[in-house]
Enzyme design. Sequence first.
Site, PDB file in Angstrom:
ATOM      1  CB  CYS A  77       5.176  87.214 -51.526  1.00 17.75           C
ATOM      2  SG  CYS A  77       6.583  86.182 -52.038  1.00 17.75           S
ATOM      3  CG  HIS A 169       2.577  84.879 -54.840  1.00 15.59           C
ATOM      4  ND1 HIS A 169       2.747  86.237 -55.005  1.00 15.59           N
ATOM      5  CD2 HIS A 169       3.817  84.360 -54.700  1.00 15.59           C
ATOM      6  CE1 HIS A 169       4.034  86.519 -54.984  1.00 15.59           C
ATOM      7  NE2 HIS A 169       4.705  85.397 -54.785  1.00 15.59           N
ATOM      8  CD  GLU A 171      -0.614  87.313 -55.952  1.00 18.23           C
ATOM      9  OE1 GLU A 171       0.568  87.448 -56.305  1.00 18.23           O
ATOM     10  OE2 GLU A 171      -0.947  87.107 -54.761  1.00 18.23           O
TER      11      GLU A 171
END
EC number: 4.3.2.10
Length: 192
Positions: A77, A169, A171
Amino acid sequence: MIAIIDYGLGNISNVTRAIQHLGYDVILTCDDKDVQKAEAIVLPGVGHFQDAMHSIEEKSIKDMLKNIHDKPIIGICLGMQLLFQHSAEGDVSGLELVPGNIVPIQSSHPIPHLGWNELKSTHPLLQSDVYFVHSYQAEMSEYVVAYADYGTKIPGVIQYRNYIGIQFHPEKSGTYGLEILNQALKGGFIND
């Protein structure tokens, strides 16, 4: 061991959990000795480019990262954006590790680019829906290995030498996001 650079702005806990879930040991650090021992380095980030660069320069992280050429350095990011030469957000220089600039997203769609979007790429792992949250983007270049269509092409993954940028992202992008993150930690998506 994976070194996550803790410069004071970042989604550190989510990224740490994701990398640990992949089976890696993680250390949060800004120390050159820890970074030298790591298999890969992760530069997470959420926030304003100018604030991030101020913190990075205060902690002498820029010079440390410029001297690493033998292992993956992964920006996530804002961390991806920091890898570039310059950002229009705050009109400030970045880490200058990847050629190119960060510019505002120019799209008829709502800004910020928020939510799930499909990656487009010739790499089979980079053809999935992933979760984006950002208002600035890297310029399209030869280093883009996957992009999303948001009324304009948004670089989703870039790779230049050992530097890998992930704009979305991973994650927060489910199983595919974790697979993409794991491949980045192993060296990325292209062969030099």
